[in-house]
Design a protein around this motif. Sequence first.
Motif, PDB file in Angstrom:
ATOM      1  N   ALA A  90     104.606 152.627  48.647  1.00 60.16           N
ATOM      2  CA  ALA A  90     103.390 151.823  48.496  1.00 60.16           C
ATOM      3  C   ALA A  90     102.308 152.600  47.762  1.00 60.16           C
ATOM      4  CB  ALA A  90     102.890 151.378  49.871  1.00 60.16           C
ATOM      5  N   ILE A  91     102.179 153.883  48.075  1.00 62.93           N
ATOM      6  CA  ILE A  91     101.163 154.726  47.427  1.00 62.93           C
ATOM      7  C   ILE A  91     101.500 154.929  45.953  1.00 62.93           C
ATOM      8  CG2 ILE A  91     100.230 157.076  47.342  1.00 62.93           C
ATOM      9  CD1 ILE A  91     100.420 157.106  50.410  1.00 62.93           C
ATOM     10  N   LEU A  92     102.756 155.238  45.661  1.00 58.17           N
ATOM     11  CA  LEU A  92     103.163 155.476  44.265  1.00 58.17           C
ATOM     12  C   LEU A  92     103.060 154.208  43.421  1.00 58.17           C
ATOM     13  CD1 LEU A  92     106.242 157.834  44.804  1.00 58.17           C
ATOM     14  CD2 LEU A  92     103.973 158.442  43.938  1.00 58.17           C
ATOM     15  N   GLU A  93     103.356 153.067  44.009  1.00 57.66           N
ATOM     16  CA  GLU A  93     103.237 151.795  43.287  1.00 57.66           C
ATOM     17  C   GLU A  93     101.786 151.546  42.884  1.00 57.66           C
ATOM     18  OE1 GLU A  93     105.287 149.494  42.074  1.00 57.66           O
ATOM     19  OE2 GLU A  93     106.968 150.813  42.579  1.00 57.66           O
ATOM     20  N   GLU A  94     100.874 151.860  43.779  1.00 52.48           N
ATOM     21  CA  GLU A  94      99.451 151.661  43.495  1.00 52.48           C
ATOM     22  C   GLU A  94      98.978 152.617  42.412  1.00 52.48           C
ATOM     23  OE1 GLU A  94      96.057 149.445  44.029  1.00 52.48           O
ATOM     24  OE2 GLU A  94      98.009 149.175  45.024  1.00 52.48           O
ATOM     25  N   ILE A  95      99.484 153.856  42.458  1.00 48.31           N
ATOM     26  CA  ILE A  95      99.070 154.864  41.476  1.00 48.31           C
ATOM     27  C   ILE A  95      99.627 154.540  40.089  1.00 48.31           C
ATOM     28  CG2 ILE A  95      99.316 157.301  40.834  1.00 48.31           C
ATOM     29  CD1 ILE A  95      99.165 157.977  43.814  1.00 48.31           C
ATOM     30  N   LYS A  96     100.807 153.911  40.039  1.00 49.04           N
ATOM     31  CA  LYS A  96     101.401 153.531  38.748  1.00 49.04           C
ATOM     32  C   LYS A  96     100.495 152.611  37.954  1.00 49.04           C
ATOM     33  CE  LYS A  96     106.353 153.971  39.742  1.00 49.04           C
ATOM     34  NZ  LYS A  96     107.618 153.234  39.953  1.00 49.04           N
ATOM     35  N   LYS A  97      99.704 151.817  38.646  1.00 55.15           N
ATOM     36  CA  LYS A  97      98.794 150.884  37.983  1.00 55.15           C
ATOM     37  C   LYS A  97      97.723 151.621  37.179  1.00 55.15           C
ATOM     38  CE  LYS A  97      99.359 147.477  41.703  1.00 55.15           C
ATOM     39  NZ  LYS A  97      98.669 146.736  42.798  1.00 55.15           N
ATOM     40  N   LEU A  98      97.524 152.899  37.480  1.00 56.29           N
ATOM     41  CA  LEU A  98      96.506 153.686  36.768  1.00 56.29           C
ATOM     42  C   LEU A  98      96.979 154.057  35.361  1.00 56.29           C
ATOM     43  CD1 LEU A  98      95.538 156.155  39.666  1.00 56.29           C
ATOM     44  CD2 LEU A  98      94.311 154.086  38.972  1.00 56.29           C
ATOM     45  N   GLU A  99      98.305 154.055  35.171  1.00 55.13           N
ATOM     46  CA  GLU A  99      98.915 154.383  33.869  1.00 55.13           C
ATOM     47  C   GLU A  99      98.518 155.782  33.388  1.00 55.13           C
ATOM     48  OE1 GLU A  99      97.967 151.280  31.130  1.00 55.13           O
ATOM     49  OE2 GLU A  99      99.307 149.823  32.079  1.00 55.13           O
ATOM     50  N   ILE A 100      98.515 156.723  34.327  1.00 57.28           N
ATOM     51  CA  ILE A 100      98.252 158.116  33.947  1.00 57.28           C
ATOM     52  C   ILE A 100      99.592 158.798  33.681  1.00 57.28           C
ATOM     53  CG2 ILE A 100      96.097 158.249  35.243  1.00 57.28           C
ATOM     54  CD1 ILE A 100      97.584 159.715  37.430  1.00 57.28           C
ATOM     55  N   GLN A 101      99.598 159.837  32.856  1.00 60.67           N
ATOM     56  CA  GLN A 101     100.824 160.513  32.456  1.00 60.67           C
ATOM     57  C   GLN A 101     101.218 161.641  33.420  1.00 60.67           C
ATOM     58  OE1 GLN A 101     102.584 159.206  29.890  1.00 60.67           O
ATOM     59  NE2 GLN A 101     100.938 157.678  29.946  1.00 60.67           N
ATOM     60  N   GLU A 154     102.490 163.550  36.666  1.00 55.05           N
ATOM     61  CA  GLU A 154     103.401 163.254  37.775  1.00 55.05           C
ATOM     62  C   GLU A 154     102.663 163.401  39.101  1.00 55.05           C
ATOM     63  OE1 GLU A 154     107.686 164.743  39.681  1.00 55.05           O
ATOM     64  OE2 GLU A 154     106.791 165.794  37.966  1.00 55.05           O
ATOM     65  N   VAL A 155     102.896 162.466  40.016  1.00 59.56           N
ATOM     66  CA  VAL A 155     102.246 162.489  41.331  1.00 59.56           C
ATOM     67  C   VAL A 155     103.317 162.649  42.405  1.00 59.56           C
ATOM     68  CG1 VAL A 155     100.830 161.229  42.985  1.00 59.56           C
ATOM     69  CG2 VAL A 155     100.361 161.026  40.524  1.00 59.56           C
ATOM     70  N   ILE A 156     103.119 163.623  43.278  1.00 57.05           N
ATOM     71  CA  ILE A 156     104.048 163.890  44.380  1.00 57.05           C
ATOM     72  C   ILE A 156     103.332 163.641  45.701  1.00 57.05           C
ATOM     73  CG2 ILE A 156     105.404 165.671  45.550  1.00 57.05           C
ATOM     74  CD1 ILE A 156     105.840 166.962  42.833  1.00 57.05           C
ATOM     75  N   VAL A 157     103.943 162.849  46.557  1.00 57.00           N
ATOM     76  CA  VAL A 157     103.351 162.513  47.855  1.00 57.00           C
ATOM     77  C   VAL A 157     103.972 163.385  48.935  1.00 57.00           C
ATOM     78  CG1 VAL A 157     102.968 160.711  49.564  1.00 57.00           C
ATOM     79  CG2 VAL A 157     102.931 160.142  47.122  1.00 57.00           C
ATOM     80  N   LYS A 158     103.134 164.062  49.701  1.00 59.87           N
ATOM     81  CA  LYS A 158     103.595 164.897  50.811  1.00 59.87           C
ATOM     82  C   LYS A 158     103.031 164.320  52.109  1.00 59.87           C
ATOM     83  CE  LYS A 158     104.020 169.189  48.161  1.00 59.87           C
ATOM     84  NZ  LYS A 158     105.446 169.398  48.429  1.00 59.87           N
ATOM     85  N   ILE A 159     103.928 163.950  53.021  1.00 60.25           N
ATOM     86  CA  ILE A 159     103.523 163.325  54.282  1.00 60.25           C
ATOM     87  C   ILE A 159     103.760 164.298  55.440  1.00 60.25           C
ATOM     88  CG2 ILE A 159     103.955 161.417  55.863  1.00 60.25           C
ATOM     89  CD1 ILE A 159     104.828 159.741  53.476  1.00 60.25           C
ATOM     90  N   ASN A 160     102.727 164.544  56.221  1.00 59.03           N
ATOM     91  CA  ASN A 160     102.821 165.433  57.374  1.00 59.03           C
ATOM     92  C   ASN A 160     102.824 164.611  58.664  1.00 59.03           C
ATOM     93  OD1 ASN A 160     102.505 167.765  55.646  1.00 59.03           O
ATOM     94  ND2 ASN A 160     100.339 167.223  55.533  1.00 59.03           N
ATOM     95  N   SER A 161     103.794 164.881  59.516  1.00 57.05           N
ATOM     96  CA  SER A 161     103.880 164.189  60.800  1.00 57.05           C
ATOM     97  C   SER A 161     103.162 165.014  61.865  1.00 57.05           C
ATOM     98  CB  SER A 161     105.349 163.997  61.191  1.00 57.05           C
ATOM     99  OG  SER A 161     105.458 163.346  62.438  1.00 57.05           O
ATOM    100  N   ILE A 162     102.222 164.405  62.559  1.00 57.14           N
ATOM    101  CA  ILE A 162     101.438 165.141  63.554  1.00 57.14           C
ATOM    102  C   ILE A 162     101.408 164.375  64.879  1.00 57.14           C
ATOM    103  CG2 ILE A 162      99.946 166.154  61.789  1.00 57.14           C
ATOM    104  CD1 ILE A 162      97.780 164.159  62.755  1.00 57.14           C
ATOM    105  N   ASN A 163     101.183 165.147  65.937  1.00 62.79           N
ATOM    106  CA  ASN A 163     100.973 164.567  67.253  1.00 62.79           C
ATOM    107  C   ASN A 163      99.472 164.449  67.460  1.00 62.79           C
ATOM    108  OD1 ASN A 163     100.328 164.889  70.283  1.00 62.79           O
ATOM    109  ND2 ASN A 163     102.511 164.413  70.315  1.00 62.79           N
ATOM    110  N   ARG A 164      98.986 163.229  67.640  1.00 62.50           N
ATOM    111  CA  ARG A 164      97.540 163.015  67.702  1.00 62.50           C
ATOM    112  C   ARG A 164      96.896 163.829  68.826  1.00 62.50           C
ATOM    113  NH1 ARG A 164      94.959 157.071  68.352  1.00 62.50           N
ATOM    114  NH2 ARG A 164      95.587 156.899  66.167  1.00 62.50           N
ATOM    115  N   GLN A 165      97.520 163.805  70.014  1.00 61.69           N
ATOM    116  CA  GLN A 165      96.940 164.515  71.146  1.00 61.69           C
ATOM    117  C   GLN A 165      96.881 166.014  70.888  1.00 61.69           C
ATOM    118  OE1 GLN A 165      95.498 163.262  73.990  1.00 61.69           O
ATOM    119  NE2 GLN A 165      94.887 165.403  74.218  1.00 61.69           N
ATOM    120  N   GLU A 166      97.962 166.547  70.313  1.00 58.90           N
ATOM    121  CA  GLU A 166      97.975 167.980  70.023  1.00 58.90           C
ATOM    122  C   GLU A 166      96.962 168.329  68.936  1.00 58.90           C
ATOM    123  OE1 GLU A 166     101.910 169.303  69.133  1.00 58.90           O
ATOM    124  OE2 GLU A 166     102.600 169.125  71.217  1.00 58.90           O
TER     125      GLU A 166
END
Length: 359
Positions: free
Chosen positions: A238-249, A251-263
């Motif tokens: 979903a994020i990359l699809e939205e960024i594609k609309k910008l038509e920039i040359q 490369e975009v890399i998405v890094k997702i971090n999984s966290i425990n909210r309480q911790e």
Amino acid sequence: MDKEFKKLREYYRENYFNEQVSKRIKDKVHQGIKNKEMVPLEKKRSYSITKKLAYSATAFIVLLGLFLGSAFISPTMAEVVSKIPFLNMIFDQKPISQAIMEELEEQGYEITGSGYSVQDKTFFVTVSGSDEYYNQVEGEIEKVTEELISSRGYDDFSVEVEKERTTEPNVNVENNPKYQNGDLVMESLKEVVPKLQQQGYKIQDSYGVFYPSPDSQEIHVTLDIEDTETRTDEIENAILEEIKKLEIQTEVIVKINSINRQEKETEMQWSMNVLPVIFEGMLNKKEYKTKGVGYSYKKGTMNIYITTKVEKSDNEASDLAKKIEKAIQEFLQSDDLKGIVGDTPYKIIVRDKDGKDIK
């Protein structure tokens, strides 16, 4: 502890308090609350009570600072002070760097920042203005800063006053496509992330955009999700699809971090309210012989690292480690910390100058 503070107040008033000290305390307190005089009419009554409480609390902190900085301490007073944990006294005051900034600004000096170097155990104060102004106030600022730090009982530090360095930026951000692309990606994130959150995706508000190095041609997007969220591929697409609309040359890399909210919340509480107090106290008292500090929060346990200046084989190493552990445990187990530390497991690891654990 309340009884010990009461004894301290009474003893100080009987043996050290005079009109000159009274004036100094009043001046400090009035300066601290002068900006709060204008309040809405409907809040006047409650404010008067708050003001009295603020005056009382602030006056005692100033009084305590004056006492700790005094040259003479009687045996009776030393006994009373010894029962007040050193780290708890720091906890009841502002962070020392903030206190330095506020004190110097209150006295009218043109200050742009203050900081601390762990390696050199040096407090830095940065002065703005001309060379003439800097030469005029450097000595005064150094003296005021040293007196303020010493009033907390610190005896293992130095102060360096430096002039603000002004340099012309090497990069024209407005006309640089690289930085423009980064801004565009960030604006895109600000639109797509809230939409995903509204759709039920457990994404935190902490997301960002950066280049991994000055020469990198990749834009990295980072965002945190809760550890119960498993739809990482959907989020990334979903994020990359939205960024594609910008038509920039780029490369975009998405890094997702999984966290425990309480911790995460627990770590934030410690890193903001607890650890700075421990580190400030350990680094600035000679008796603890501290070289460095640090922490890690893993698997729900807070690990506090104190690196000393001694070698593991030294005769004093074991006793020093016990002394440090006792000071920190006394602080963490005090009433002041109950609402923050709670039942969070913690370990205090004291190391020698080479990073070896002192058993």
